[in-house]
Write an enzyme that holds these catalytic residues in place. Structure first.
Site, mmCIF file in Angstrom:
data_model
loop_
_atom_site.group_PDB
_atom_site.id
_atom_site.type_symbol
_atom_site.label_atom_id
_atom_site.label_comp_id
_atom_site.label_asym_id
_atom_site.label_seq_id
_atom_site.Cartn_x
_atom_site.Cartn_y
_atom_site.Cartn_z
ATOM 1 N N ARG A 106 0.815 -1.199 0.000
ATOM 2 C CA ARG A 106 0.000 0.000 0.000
ATOM 3 C C ARG A 106 0.850 1.250 0.000
ATOM 4 O O ARG A 106 1.931 1.271 0.563
ATOM 5 C CB ARG A 106 -0.843 0.033 1.267
ATOM 6 C CG ARG A 106 -2.310 -0.187 1.075
ATOM 7 C CD ARG A 106 -3.087 0.035 2.341
ATOM 8 N NE ARG A 106 -2.557 -0.634 3.506
ATOM 9 C CZ ARG A 106 -1.826 -0.053 4.441
ATOM 10 N NH1 ARG A 106 -1.520 1.216 4.364
ATOM 11 N NH2 ARG A 106 -1.412 -0.736 5.486
ATOM 12 N N TYR B 261 -1.817 -3.269 -6.695
ATOM 13 C CA TYR B 261 -1.680 -4.100 -5.503
ATOM 14 C C TYR B 261 -2.691 -3.820 -4.399
ATOM 15 O O TYR B 261 -2.934 -2.670 -4.036
ATOM 16 C CB TYR B 261 -0.266 -3.956 -4.917
ATOM 17 C CG TYR B 261 0.127 -5.155 -4.087
ATOM 18 C CD1 TYR B 261 0.505 -6.340 -4.708
ATOM 19 C CD2 TYR B 261 0.060 -5.132 -2.704
ATOM 20 C CE1 TYR B 261 0.828 -7.461 -3.960
ATOM 21 C CE2 TYR B 261 0.384 -6.254 -1.950
ATOM 22 C CZ TYR B 261 0.771 -7.416 -2.585
ATOM 23 O OH TYR B 261 1.084 -8.534 -1.848
ATOM 24 N N LYS C 192 -9.690 -0.884 1.784
ATOM 25 C CA LYS C 192 -9.260 0.239 2.624
ATOM 26 C C LYS C 192 -9.909 1.547 2.187
ATOM 27 O O LYS C 192 -10.277 2.368 3.029
ATOM 28 C CB LYS C 192 -7.742 0.360 2.591
ATOM 29 C CG LYS C 192 -6.999 -0.914 2.938
ATOM 30 C CD LYS C 192 -7.308 -1.411 4.319
ATOM 31 C CE LYS C 192 -6.439 -2.631 4.619
ATOM 32 N NZ LYS C 192 -6.638 -3.185 5.926
ATOM 33 N N HIS D 15 -10.602 -0.779 11.486
ATOM 34 C CA HIS D 15 -9.629 -1.778 11.016
ATOM 35 C C HIS D 15 -9.542 -2.890 12.067
ATOM 36 O O HIS D 15 -8.567 -2.964 12.805
ATOM 37 C CB HIS D 15 -8.272 -1.084 10.826
ATOM 38 C CG HIS D 15 -7.250 -1.881 10.098
ATOM 39 N ND1 HIS D 15 -5.897 -1.619 10.202
ATOM 40 C CD2 HIS D 15 -7.350 -2.920 9.234
ATOM 41 C CE1 HIS D 15 -5.227 -2.458 9.445
ATOM 42 N NE2 HIS D 15 -6.082 -3.260 8.849
ATOM 43 N N SER E 108 -1.596 -3.145 10.498
ATOM 44 C CA SER E 108 -1.329 -4.067 9.397
ATOM 45 C C SER E 108 -0.174 -5.011 9.743
ATOM 46 O O SER E 108 0.839 -4.585 10.286
ATOM 47 C CB SER E 108 -0.965 -3.284 8.141
ATOM 48 O OG SER E 108 -2.028 -2.428 7.805
ATOM 49 N N CYS F 177 0.046 -7.292 12.025
ATOM 50 C CA CYS F 177 0.290 -7.474 13.458
ATOM 51 C C CYS F 177 -0.586 -8.556 14.079
ATOM 52 O O CYS F 177 -0.701 -8.638 15.295
ATOM 53 C CB CYS F 177 0.100 -6.164 14.205
ATOM 54 S SG CYS F 177 1.393 -4.972 13.859
ATOM 55 N N ASP G 226 -10.297 -8.335 9.031
ATOM 56 C CA ASP G 226 -9.615 -7.067 8.736
ATOM 57 C C ASP G 226 -10.462 -5.829 9.005
ATOM 58 O O ASP G 226 -9.932 -4.822 9.443
ATOM 59 C CB ASP G 226 -9.162 -7.063 7.265
ATOM 60 C CG ASP G 226 -8.074 -6.037 6.975
ATOM 61 O OD1 ASP G 226 -7.072 -6.016 7.712
ATOM 62 O OD2 ASP G 226 -8.217 -5.256 6.016
ATOM 63 N N ARG H 236 0.671 -12.229 -0.281
ATOM 64 C CA ARG H 236 -0.681 -12.422 0.259
ATOM 65 C C ARG H 236 -1.414 -13.587 -0.389
ATOM 66 O O ARG H 236 -1.121 -13.971 -1.520
ATOM 67 C CB ARG H 236 -1.509 -11.156 0.007
ATOM 68 C CG ARG H 236 -0.935 -9.887 0.616
ATOM 69 C CD ARG H 236 -1.602 -9.540 1.907
ATOM 70 N NE ARG H 236 -0.929 -8.484 2.658
ATOM 71 C CZ ARG H 236 -1.408 -7.968 3.776
ATOM 72 N NH1 ARG H 236 -2.545 -8.392 4.272
ATOM 73 N NH2 ARG H 236 -0.750 -7.046 4.433
HETATM 74 P P1 GTP Z 1 -3.097 -7.154 7.612
HETATM 75 O O1 GTP Z 1 -3.777 -8.118 6.723
HETATM 76 O O2 GTP Z 1 -1.912 -6.499 6.986
HETATM 77 O O3 GTP Z 1 -4.029 -6.121 8.185
HETATM 78 O O4 GTP Z 1 -2.397 -8.003 8.809
HETATM 79 P P2 GTP Z 1 -2.959 -8.822 10.065
HETATM 80 O O5 GTP Z 1 -3.141 -7.911 11.228
HETATM 81 O O6 GTP Z 1 -4.112 -9.657 9.669
HETATM 82 O O7 GTP Z 1 -1.704 -9.768 10.450
HETATM 83 P P3 GTP Z 1 -1.520 -11.369 10.354
HETATM 84 O O8 GTP Z 1 -2.470 -12.114 11.226
HETATM 85 O O9 GTP Z 1 -1.507 -11.739 8.932
HETATM 86 O O10 GTP Z 1 -0.063 -11.558 10.980
HETATM 87 C C1 GTP Z 1 1.075 -10.972 10.415
HETATM 88 C C2 GTP Z 1 2.322 -11.642 10.919
HETATM 89 O O11 GTP Z 1 2.353 -11.663 12.350
HETATM 90 C C3 GTP Z 1 2.457 -13.088 10.464
HETATM 91 O O12 GTP Z 1 3.770 -13.316 10.012
HETATM 92 C C4 GTP Z 1 2.167 -13.883 11.701
HETATM 93 O O13 GTP Z 1 2.840 -15.115 11.707
HETATM 94 C C5 GTP Z 1 2.633 -12.969 12.839
HETATM 95 N N1 GTP Z 1 1.857 -13.219 14.079
HETATM 96 C C6 GTP Z 1 0.498 -13.263 14.182
HETATM 97 N N2 GTP Z 1 0.105 -13.579 15.452
HETATM 98 C C7 GTP Z 1 1.241 -13.715 16.175
HETATM 99 C C8 GTP Z 1 1.497 -14.041 17.549
HETATM 100 O O14 GTP Z 1 0.591 -14.257 18.381
HETATM 101 N N3 GTP Z 1 2.807 -14.095 17.921
HETATM 102 C C9 GTP Z 1 3.827 -13.858 17.042
HETATM 103 N N4 GTP Z 1 5.073 -13.929 17.490
HETATM 104 N N5 GTP Z 1 3.622 -13.569 15.729
HETATM 105 C C10 GTP Z 1 2.348 -13.489 15.299
HETATM 106 C C1 SPV Z 2 -3.317 -3.884 5.446
HETATM 107 O O1 SPV Z 2 -2.250 -3.393 5.077
HETATM 108 O O2 SPV Z 2 -3.872 -3.550 6.522
HETATM 109 C C2 SPV Z 2 -3.954 -4.917 4.606
HETATM 110 C C3 SPV Z 2 -3.372 -5.153 3.290
HETATM 111 O O3 SPV Z 2 -4.945 -5.499 5.002
HETATM 112 S S1 SPV Z 2 -3.932 -4.065 2.085
HETATM 113 O O4 SPV Z 2 -5.228 -4.559 1.593
HETATM 114 O O5 SPV Z 2 -2.946 -4.060 0.989
HETATM 115 O O6 SPV Z 2 -4.105 -2.741 2.622
HETATM 116 MN MN MN Z 3 -5.440 -4.774 7.182
#
Ligand code: GTP
Ligand code: SPV
Ligand code: MN
Length: 622
Positions: free
Chosen positions: A89, A234, A243, A263, A285, A287, A310, A405
């Protein structure tokens, strides 16, 4: 007319109608399409009906053009790789009243402001003729279940078939949306990859992924209900329902209409006694939202179900109960780190009908990424996302881009909640904030009250990740995990959240802060993932009024032994996980003060300033 493209519109060119029928479109939609066809000058128009036949046609064409490759190990799965300059993004440009009034000479990070004139020029220098030699697709889509009172409709015009295929997964799209819309209003979404095939001098990308990285612009014109996005294919830049609509425009509509566009993931949690509650959680994002939303609890007897990973649209109902819907129909999830150990439910979801972007490909027709944690047979080799054949770990370069992704239908998730498409939404009993905080911030704490809870959201920070264009491991402010997505002035956003306190008919949910990412000398102190159920269990019990919390400087923390650690394999240093270093928190207060003064300035609500003052006093007397 009041066209935003003031000049340089050439005389009408002819275009073929490849698919669908312009005459059958609702009048306003037809006008929107014809107006933009005049400006963008595509060779052809395709009006999407959302049918399976259309889907097959799109995948056929994308494959023919080298934009996607089939992954024969799975069922109807595809791999797209992008131009390496188009992988995340970008920050959006706003021309409206979106930016807090801050000090002169300070660079605002809460939104980027462009004067109306500059915006006009910026759009005018990009869109005219931008679709020459390409097909213009018209995508009618609904954010939220079609026809739900909480749902909203958009029309996206795009010259990317990849975007159409992805929107088919991420939203409800097609003819039934037009049937529901009739002559109603909609959010006007205009997207172009910014790489015309004919007409102008060659621009953009030499890859099979058309884009125009040097001229990327993502802009919102809320007073016209319009989104314009140019130059990137993307994720959040091009799937405009996500978003741009559901958060940036959504937050504006939400404030106007008295609800919340956030979010946040939405999850159901059932305890061993069979009692069920829903929570919403905002993490920045990359996290951990997708992971928490789909988690497999390690605590026996607990069950988690997924409503969304999300975005949450939330509204108090007539009984004062907060209710949430997931406006999306798919998951656009981070691939790296996803494995059968960390997120088995995501792994099970992506076995069919999934588009992967920028992951590695194995010679047996599968996918590969860092942290997938799978044994690779000797005779299987991997091609990296950059096309390096026979890729090896030893090169030190990842097989998959860190922001690679999967795009997969939500209804394939084995733990999808049975109420996930409920038109009235699910009842939310707790809101959880969290970020990547390597230092100082405890595993979990609860706010003292609603205002303090809003303060916790305002003070949210996290270590930067690969989901956006930022570099490095610096801890950044990301209030409410919404910093890149506020559609209006953040000070007014805080007023909106605080205003719910004034209505005593509302059942305000409890507010929590979590941190799975505190570090010790040998990495993360907390095992995370399924073990996060131990924290959810404590939150669940707090919502039920159990006496298992005590006051601390930062908020209510678990009483000793109130977090269930039974059966946990490796010993966890709970003392360190909950330690509140006085120096750290003094600095945190000071830094927050500076941030609020500089970035929110006179728009900061007095109640938030008071909460910071109270935190300072508690830290001081701790
Ligand atoms: P967006 O789609 O970008 O909004 O991200 P998201 O908040 O959905 O994050 P996602 O669950 O995809 O996690 C992102 C990264 O954090 C991944 O590499 C996970 O493996 C890592 N992660 C998620 N939960 C944990 C956790 O409880 N502990 C640790 N150490 N890493 C975590
Ligand atoms: C984020 O960055 O919080 C996402 C991925 O969920 S994107 O759709 O590219 O913004
Ligand atoms: Mn997101």
């Amino acid at each position: 007319s009041s066209s935003k493209f003031a000049s340089k519109i050439e005389p009408k060119r002819r275009y073929d109608i490849l698919y669908g029928n312009l005459n059958r479109l609702p009048k306003k939609v037809r006008f929107f399409v014809e107006e933009n066809a005049k400006v963008c000058q595509p060779d052809a128009i395709h009006i999407c009906d959302g049918s399976d036949k259309e889907k097959e046609l799109l995948y056929y064409m994308l494959q023919r053009d080298g934009a996607i490759k089939p992954l024969r190990k799975y069922e109807n799965c595809w791999l797209a790789t992008t131009d390496p300059a188009d992988v995340a993004r970008v920050e959006s440009q706003e021309k409206h009243d979106t930016v807090p009034r801050i000090k002169d000479g300070v660079k605002g990070t809460l939104a980027n402001w462009m004067s109306p004139e500059d915006m006009e020029t910026a759009l005018d220098s990009r869109f005219p003729g931008c679709m020459r030699g390409r097909t213009m697709y018209v995508i009618p889509f609904s954010m939220g279940p079609v026809g739900s009172p909480l749902s909203k409709i958009g029309i996206e015009i795009t010259d990317s078939a990849y975007v159409v295929a992805s929107m088919k997964i991420m939203t409800r799209m097609g003819q039934n949306v037009l049937d529901t819309l009739k002559d109603g209003d909609f959010i006007k979404c205009l997207h172009s990859v910014g790489q015309p095939v004919t007409g102008t001098a060659p621009t953009g990308s030499k890859y099979a992924w058309p884009c125009n990285p040097k001229d990327v612009l993502v802009a919102h014109l809320p007073e016209r209900n319009e989104i314009c996005s140019y130059g990137s294919g993307y994720g959040g830049n091009s799937l405009l329902g996500k978003k741009c609509f559901a958060l940036r425009i959504g937050s504006i509509l939400a404030r106007r209409e008295g609800w919340l566009a956030e979010h946040m993931l939405i999850m159901g949690v059932e305890n061993p006694q069979g009692e069920k509650k829903y929570f919403a959680a905002a993490f920045p994002s990359a996290c951990g939202k997708t992971n928490l939303a789909m988690m497999e609890p390690s605590l026996p007897g607990y069950k988690v179900t997924c409503v969304g990973d999300d975005i949450a649209w939330m509204r108090f109902d007539k009984n004062g109960q907060l209710r949430a819907i997931n406006p999306e129909a798919g998951f656009f999830g981070v691939a790296p780190g996803t494995s059968m150990k960390t997120n088995p439910n995501a792994m099970r979801t992506i076995q069919k009908n999934t588009v992967f972007t920028n992951v590695g490909a194995t010679s047996d027709g599968g996918v590969y990424w860092e942290g997938m944690d799978e044994e690779m047979p000797d005779n299987v080799s991997t091609t990296s996302w950059l096309g390096v054949e026979d890729w090896r770990k030893e090169t030190g370069k990842p097989a998959a881009h860190p922001n690679s992704r999967f795009c997969t239908p939500a209804d394939q998730c084995p733990i999808i909640d049975d109420q996930w498409e409920s038109p009235e939404g699910v009842p939310i009993e707790g809101i959880i904030f969290g970020g990547r905080r390597p230092e100082g911030v405890p595993l979990v704490y609860e706010s003292f009250d609603w205002n303090h809870g809003v303060f916790l959201g305002a003070a949210l920070k996290s270590e930067a990740t690969a989901a956006a264009e930022h570099k490095g491991k610096v801890v950044m402010h990301d209030p409410f995990a919404m910093r890149p997505f506020f559609g209006y002035n953040f000070g007014h956003y805080l007023d909106h959240w605080l205003s719910f306190q004034d209505n005593d008919k509302l059942k305000l949910p409890k507010v929590f802060h979590v941190n799975w990412f505190r570090k010790g000398p040998s990495g993360f102190l907390w095992p995370g993932f399924g073990e996060n159920s131990r924290v959810l269990d404590w939150i669940f019990r707090r919502v039920n009024g159990e006496d298992c919390a005590m006051k601390s400087a930062v908020g209510l923390v678990p009483t000793p032994d109130s977090i269930d650690l039974s059966g946990l394999k490796d010993k966890v240093d709970m003392e360190e996980l909950f330690r509140l270093p006085k120096d750290f928190w003094k600095m945190e207060v000071e830094e927050l003060n500076k941030y609020f003064e500089e970035q929110v300035g006179e728009d900061l609500p007095a109640k938030i300033r008071q909460e910071l003052k109270k935190l300072e006093q508690r830290v001081e007397s701790d």
